[in-house]
Motif scaffolding. Structure first.
Motif, PDB file in Angstrom:
ATOM      1  N   ASP A   1       0.819  -1.223   0.000  1.00 55.62           N
ATOM      2  CA  ASP A   1       0.000   0.000   0.000  1.00 55.62           C
ATOM      3  C   ASP A   1       0.846   1.263   0.000  1.00 55.62           C
ATOM      4  O   ASP A   1       0.444   2.275  -0.573  1.00 55.62           O
ATOM      5  CB  ASP A   1      -0.922   0.033   1.237  1.00 55.62           C
ATOM      6  N   VAL A   2       1.999   1.242   0.666  1.00 50.24           N
ATOM      7  CA  VAL A   2       2.749   2.495   0.834  1.00 50.24           C
ATOM      8  C   VAL A   2       3.908   2.657  -0.142  1.00 50.24           C
ATOM      9  O   VAL A   2       4.480   3.749  -0.214  1.00 50.24           O
ATOM     10  CB  VAL A   2       3.301   2.654   2.275  1.00 50.24           C
ATOM     11  N   CYS A   3       4.281   1.614  -0.870  1.00 50.89           N
ATOM     12  CA  CYS A   3       5.471   1.733  -1.735  1.00 50.89           C
ATOM     13  C   CYS A   3       5.296   2.906  -2.708  1.00 50.89           C
ATOM     14  O   CYS A   3       4.401   2.897  -3.551  1.00 50.89           O
ATOM     15  CB  CYS A   3       5.690   0.443  -2.519  1.00 50.89           C
ATOM     16  N   PRO A   4       6.138   3.927  -2.620  1.00 47.30           N
ATOM     17  CA  PRO A   4       5.946   5.100  -3.477  1.00 47.30           C
ATOM     18  C   PRO A   4       6.248   4.822  -4.954  1.00 47.30           C
ATOM     19  O   PRO A   4       5.852   5.602  -5.818  1.00 47.30           O
ATOM     20  CB  PRO A   4       6.929   6.134  -2.907  1.00 47.30           C
ATOM     21  N   LYS A   5       6.911   3.706  -5.226  1.00 49.08           N
ATOM     22  CA  LYS A   5       7.201   3.354  -6.623  1.00 49.08           C
ATOM     23  C   LYS A   5       6.221   2.305  -7.140  1.00 49.08           C
ATOM     24  O   LYS A   5       6.410   1.767  -8.229  1.00 49.08           O
ATOM     25  CB  LYS A   5       8.649   2.836  -6.763  1.00 49.08           C
ATOM     26  N   THR A   6       5.213   2.008  -6.362  1.00 55.04           N
ATOM     27  CA  THR A   6       4.156   1.033  -6.708  1.00 55.04           C
ATOM     28  C   THR A   6       4.726  -0.284  -7.265  1.00 55.04           C
ATOM     29  O   THR A   6       4.272  -0.793  -8.292  1.00 55.04           O
ATOM     30  CB  THR A   6       3.128   1.633  -7.710  1.00 55.04           C
ATOM     31  N   LEU A   7       5.714  -0.804  -6.575  1.00 53.10           N
ATOM     32  CA  LEU A   7       6.249  -2.103  -6.971  1.00 53.10           C
ATOM     33  C   LEU A   7       5.197  -3.189  -6.713  1.00 53.10           C
ATOM     34  O   LEU A   7       4.426  -3.074  -5.757  1.00 53.10           O
ATOM     35  CB  LEU A   7       7.520  -2.423  -6.166  1.00 53.10           C
ATOM     36  N   PRO A   8       5.179  -4.236  -7.514  1.00 48.05           N
ATOM     37  CA  PRO A   8       4.168  -5.304  -7.327  1.00 48.05           C
ATOM     38  C   PRO A   8       4.546  -6.222  -6.167  1.00 48.05           C
ATOM     39  O   PRO A   8       4.752  -7.417  -6.341  1.00 48.05           O
ATOM     40  CB  PRO A   8       4.200  -6.040  -8.676  1.00 48.05           C
ATOM     41  N   LEU A   9       4.621  -5.669  -4.962  1.00 45.23           N
ATOM     42  CA  LEU A   9       5.120  -6.435  -3.812  1.00 45.23           C
ATOM     43  C   LEU A   9       4.167  -7.562  -3.419  1.00 45.23           C
ATOM     44  O   LEU A   9       4.594  -8.664  -3.088  1.00 45.23           O
ATOM     45  CB  LEU A   9       5.352  -5.487  -2.634  1.00 45.23           C
ATOM     46  N   GLN A  10       2.872  -7.280  -3.473  1.00 49.50           N
ATOM     47  CA  GLN A  10       1.896  -8.280  -3.045  1.00 49.50           C
ATOM     48  C   GLN A  10       2.043  -9.579  -3.834  1.00 49.50           C
ATOM     49  O   GLN A  10       2.188 -10.663  -3.265  1.00 49.50           O
ATOM     50  CB  GLN A  10       0.485  -7.724  -3.209  1.00 49.50           C
ATOM     51  N   SER A  11       2.039  -9.465  -5.162  1.00 47.83           N
ATOM     52  CA  SER A  11       2.088 -10.679  -5.985  1.00 47.83           C
ATOM     53  C   SER A  11       3.455 -11.356  -5.870  1.00 47.83           C
ATOM     54  O   SER A  11       3.549 -12.583  -5.820  1.00 47.83           O
ATOM     55  CB  SER A  11       1.779 -10.346  -7.443  1.00 47.83           C
ATOM     56  N   GLN A  12       4.525 -10.571  -5.792  1.00 50.52           N
ATOM     57  CA  GLN A  12       5.859 -11.176  -5.737  1.00 50.52           C
ATOM     58  C   GLN A  12       6.095 -11.907  -4.431  1.00 50.52           C
ATOM     59  O   GLN A  12       6.652 -13.003  -4.405  1.00 50.52           O
ATOM     60  CB  GLN A  12       6.930 -10.089  -5.937  1.00 50.52           C
ATOM     61  N   ILE A  13       5.656 -11.312  -3.309  1.00 48.03           N
ATOM     62  CA  ILE A  13       5.850 -11.967  -2.014  1.00 48.03           C
ATOM     63  C   ILE A  13       5.007 -13.244  -1.949  1.00 48.03           C
ATOM     64  O   ILE A  13       5.473 -14.294  -1.504  1.00 48.03           O
ATOM     65  CB  ILE A  13       5.479 -11.014  -0.855  1.00 48.03           C
ATOM     66  N   ALA A  14       3.767 -13.159  -2.419  1.00 45.33           N
ATOM     67  CA  ALA A  14       2.888 -14.341  -2.389  1.00 45.33           C
ATOM     68  C   ALA A  14       3.490 -15.473  -3.222  1.00 45.33           C
ATOM     69  O   ALA A  14       3.511 -16.644  -2.804  1.00 45.33           O
ATOM     70  CB  ALA A  14       1.499 -13.965  -2.909  1.00 45.33           C
ATOM     71  N   PHE A  15       4.007 -15.127  -4.388  1.00 42.63           N
ATOM     72  CA  PHE A  15       4.596 -16.147  -5.262  1.00 42.63           C
ATOM     73  C   PHE A  15       5.821 -16.780  -4.600  1.00 42.63           C
ATOM     74  O   PHE A  15       5.968 -18.003  -4.568  1.00 42.63           O
ATOM     75  CB  PHE A  15       4.983 -15.525  -6.606  1.00 42.63           C
ATOM     76  N   LEU A  16       6.688 -15.909  -4.048  1.00 38.54           N
ATOM     77  CA  LEU A  16       7.903 -16.417  -3.399  1.00 38.54           C
ATOM     78  C   LEU A  16       7.559 -17.341  -2.234  1.00 38.54           C
ATOM     79  O   LEU A  16       8.184 -18.380  -2.052  1.00 38.54           O
ATOM     80  CB  LEU A  16       8.711 -15.246  -2.840  1.00 38.54           C
ATOM     81  N   ARG A  17       6.545 -16.951  -1.469  1.00 37.39           N
ATOM     82  CA  ARG A  17       6.215 -17.752  -0.296  1.00 37.39           C
ATOM     83  C   ARG A  17       5.683 -19.129  -0.708  1.00 37.39           C
ATOM     84  O   ARG A  17       6.034 -20.148  -0.124  1.00 37.39           O
ATOM     85  CB  ARG A  17       5.216 -17.032   0.604  1.00 37.39           C
ATOM     86  N   ARG A  18       4.841 -19.143  -1.737  1.00 33.12           N
ATOM     87  CA  ARG A  18       4.344 -20.443  -2.223  1.00 33.12           C
ATOM     88  C   ARG A  18       5.508 -21.312  -2.684  1.00 33.12           C
ATOM     89  O   ARG A  18       5.587 -22.491  -2.395  1.00 33.12           O
ATOM     90  CB  ARG A  18       3.361 -20.217  -3.379  1.00 33.12           C
ATOM     91  N   LYS A  19       6.414 -20.695  -3.427  1.00 35.71           N
ATOM     92  CA  LYS A  19       7.563 -21.427  -3.979  1.00 35.71           C
ATOM     93  C   LYS A  19       8.428 -21.987  -2.854  1.00 35.71           C
ATOM     94  O   LYS A  19       8.825 -23.151  -2.868  1.00 35.71           O
ATOM     95  CB  LYS A  19       8.369 -20.443  -4.832  1.00 35.71           C
ATOM     96  N   MET A  20       8.728 -21.145  -1.875  1.00 31.52           N
ATOM     97  CA  MET A  20       9.605 -21.564  -0.781  1.00 31.52           C
ATOM     98  C   MET A  20       8.917 -22.602   0.110  1.00 31.52           C
ATOM     99  O   MET A  20       9.553 -23.498   0.638  1.00 31.52           O
ATOM    100  CB  MET A  20      10.019 -20.354   0.063  1.00 31.52           C
ATOM    101  N   ALA A  21       7.577 -22.481   0.271  1.00 37.71           N
ATOM    102  CA  ALA A  21       6.836 -23.461   1.082  1.00 37.71           C
ATOM    103  C   ALA A  21       6.895 -24.827   0.409  1.00 37.71           C
ATOM    104  O   ALA A  21       7.081 -25.853   1.067  1.00 37.71           O
ATOM    105  CB  ALA A  21       5.390 -23.014   1.241  1.00 37.71           C
ATOM    106  N   THR A  22       6.778 -24.855  -0.912  1.00 39.83           N
ATOM    107  CA  THR A  22       6.864 -26.126  -1.644  1.00 39.83           C
ATOM    108  C   THR A  22       8.245 -26.746  -1.446  1.00 39.83           C
ATOM    109  O   THR A  22       8.379 -27.946  -1.204  1.00 39.83           O
ATOM    110  CB  THR A  22       6.644 -25.879  -3.151  1.00 39.83           C
ATOM    111  N   LEU A  23       9.267 -25.925  -1.514  1.00 37.65           N
ATOM    112  CA  LEU A  23      10.630 -26.431  -1.329  1.00 37.65           C
ATOM    113  C   LEU A  23      10.810 -26.970   0.076  1.00 37.65           C
ATOM    114  O   LEU A  23      11.421 -28.009   0.290  1.00 37.65           O
ATOM    115  CB  LEU A  23      11.640 -25.310  -1.547  1.00 37.65           C
TER     116      LEU A  23
END
Ligand code: SF4
Ligand code: F3S
Ligand code: FES
Length: 256
Positions: free
Chosen positions: A230-252
């Protein structure tokens, strides 16, 4: 068509607003210093940013007020502060978007230098070294006829999106997990891992990334609070990237 009247009462009122700033003052290097809120008043000018307002206060009212600015253009990330309780860049904040009373405080989490100035650089450097946020490539002889390698334009776009991070610290300041554990890498750290993971030139595997962020200091410490997004002033896609990383790391983690 009706002509636009630049002297509407609303605009002329806005141009002459008196802004009242309440700023947290504290010098951690002065044993006599006690944290307190100090009040300042200035007259708003057209197109005024918080950067301009703070400079006016420092030039005409209080030369001891500490705050950081370098680029004034949302590029260097040094001017992030808490503006009415929300982290944002002061140089990208127009006073016309703020109420008459503005409360300013330094970003939490980072080492305080004084007043509104914090040492984000020291923390960012430590995080970058810990996560090795540089390209890891295969060592090989340089072929002068093939210096540049082709990259899928979609991948290049996604990498570019994440490379726009200016290390301002807003995502870390807004994150509840970061306030509870100092060793959390924050959305900025996870965004950087996402960026190198996307890069086809980087030779690291998901197992290597798991070593770096596959615990409570990384993806498993994140509670999906999403204030970072919500606050990233550069509007990076943090939500989707963190969710993807977490799924990936949980599988590992489950398969390991
Ligand atoms: Fe700032 Fe956004 Fe980078 Fe976080 S991810 S440091 S909020 S630019
Ligand atoms: Fe913090 Fe963002 Fe996770 S706010 S808890 S890093 S989703
Ligand atoms: Fe550089 Fe604000 S002064 S981002």
């Amino acid at each position: 068509m009706r002509a636009i009247d630049n002297n509407t009462p609303q605009q002329s009122t806005r141009q002459h607003r008196h802004l009242r700033f309440s700023i947290l003052r504290y010098d951690p290097n002065d044993s006599a210093s006690v944290p307190c809120m100090q009040e300042y008043q200035i007259e708003e000018a057209e197109g005024m940013t918080l950067f301009i307002a703070l400079n006016e206060i420092r030039e005409h009212q209080d030369p001891t007020l500490q705050f950081d600015f370098v680029c004034r253009a949302g590029i260097c990330g040094s001017c992030a502060m808490m503006i009415n309780g929300r982290p944002h860049l002061a140089c990208r904040t127009l006073t016309r978007d703020l109420p008459d009373e503005v409360t300013l405080a330094p970003l939490p989490f980072f080492e305080l230098i004084g007043d509104l100035s914090v040492n984000t650089g020291k923390w960012m450097r430590g995080m970058n070294e810990r996560l090795q946020t540089w390209l890891h490539v295969q060592e090989r002889e340089v072929d002068l006829h093939r210096i540049e390698e082709r990259m899928d334009p979609d991948i290049a776009d996604q990498i570019y999106e994440l490379d726009r991070c200016i290390e301002c610290g807003c995502c870390v300041a807004a994150c509840g997990t970061a306030q509870m554990r100092k060793d959390f890498v924050g959305a900025v750290g996870m965004g950087k891992i996402a960026r190198f993971r996307l890069d086809p030139r980087d030779i690291r595997t998901d197992d290597d990334y798991y070593e770096l962020i596959g615990d409570d200091t990384g993806v498993f410490g994140c509670m999906s609070l999403l204030a970072c997004h919500d606050v990233c002033p550069k509007t990076l896609p943090l939500q989707s990237q963190i969710a993807f990383l977490r799924r990936k790391m949980a599988t590992l983690g489950l398969s390991g």
